[in-house]
Design an enzyme around this catalytic site. Sequence first.
Site, PDB file in Angstrom:
ATOM      1  N   GLU A 137       0.850  -1.193   0.000  1.00 48.43           N
ATOM      2  CA  GLU A 137       0.000   0.000   0.000  1.00 48.43           C
ATOM      3  C   GLU A 137       0.882   1.238   0.000  1.00 48.43           C
ATOM      4  OE1 GLU A 137      -2.546   1.718  -0.630  1.00 48.43           O
ATOM      5  OE2 GLU A 137      -4.045   1.173   0.887  1.00 48.43           O
ATOM      6  N   ASP A 138       0.365   2.344  -0.529  1.00 51.79           N
ATOM      7  CA  ASP A 138       1.141   3.583  -0.523  1.00 51.79           C
ATOM      8  C   ASP A 138       1.041   4.322   0.800  1.00 51.79           C
ATOM      9  OD1 ASP A 138      -1.536   4.185  -0.929  1.00 51.79           O
ATOM     10  OD2 ASP A 138      -1.153   5.859  -2.280  1.00 51.79           O
ATOM     11  N   ASP A 141      -3.815   5.814   6.596  1.00 51.36           N
ATOM     12  CA  ASP A 141      -4.268   6.991   7.347  1.00 51.36           C
ATOM     13  C   ASP A 141      -4.970   6.517   8.621  1.00 51.36           C
ATOM     14  OD1 ASP A 141      -5.375   9.352   8.273  1.00 51.36           O
ATOM     15  OD2 ASP A 141      -6.019  10.049   6.322  1.00 51.36           O
ATOM     16  N   ARG A 203      -0.203  12.126  -9.628  1.00 49.90           N
ATOM     17  CA  ARG A 203       0.440  10.816  -9.764  1.00 49.90           C
ATOM     18  C   ARG A 203       1.717  10.908 -10.597  1.00 49.90           C
ATOM     19  NH1 ARG A 203      -3.048   7.097  -7.544  1.00 49.90           N
ATOM     20  NH2 ARG A 203      -5.289   7.373  -7.904  1.00 49.90           N
TER      21      ARG A 203
END
Length: 223
Positions: A137-138, A141, A203
């Site tokens: 995952e980037d 949160d 992006r």
Amino acid sequence: MAEKKTENFITIPDDYTGYPVDKFSIPKHYEEDLESVLIPNGLVMDRTERLARDIFENLDHSKPLACLCVLKGGYQFFSDLQTRIQNLNANSNKSCQMSLDFIRLKSYEDDKSTGTVRVIGSDDLSSLAGKNVLIVEDLIDTGRTMQKLLNHLAQFNPFSVNVCTLLVKRTTRSIGYRPDYVGFEIPDRFVVGYAVDYNEYFRDLKHICIINDKGKKKYAMKK
């Protein structure tokens, strides 16, 4: 996978202001939309290389490894990370079979987490059964999105599941979830770049940057 240190990450303090935007190569169309460069691309690359080494060393090599990318934001980190893992797999005295799969979730509109998670695309993940699964995952949160994905994957009966994220936000909104591998723990600011988007923009920015108010307004979703 073997035991690993879940607190092994780089912490960026709340009072860290980052680097001036004009000292880096930034696409012209974004120059006025960024507050600062929080993490330069070179530092991301070095950290990714170390994460790949840690993951590979902790692997149970007797089981196949399925690398699962969370689209869209995770694709750049996923590509760089799995390439480095593949290089280690091909050039070490131990190795395992590797495969790639993808899933897409939606939890953000503008700069706020919506509080709900929609699974809006996925491949057939039945092939994960009996494998070591590495979710890439980037950004994490609140942790709700990842918890939703973990619940979704349980039905496919993987042998094990580990999560690697490039970024974790330090936020009071967190549900307390912590991934197995973390690149950077960052302040509760909205970041963009390195495939992390703001309503599908940024992006194409290679550094991880903090978006400013002008950028948020400029690229906000039209109601």
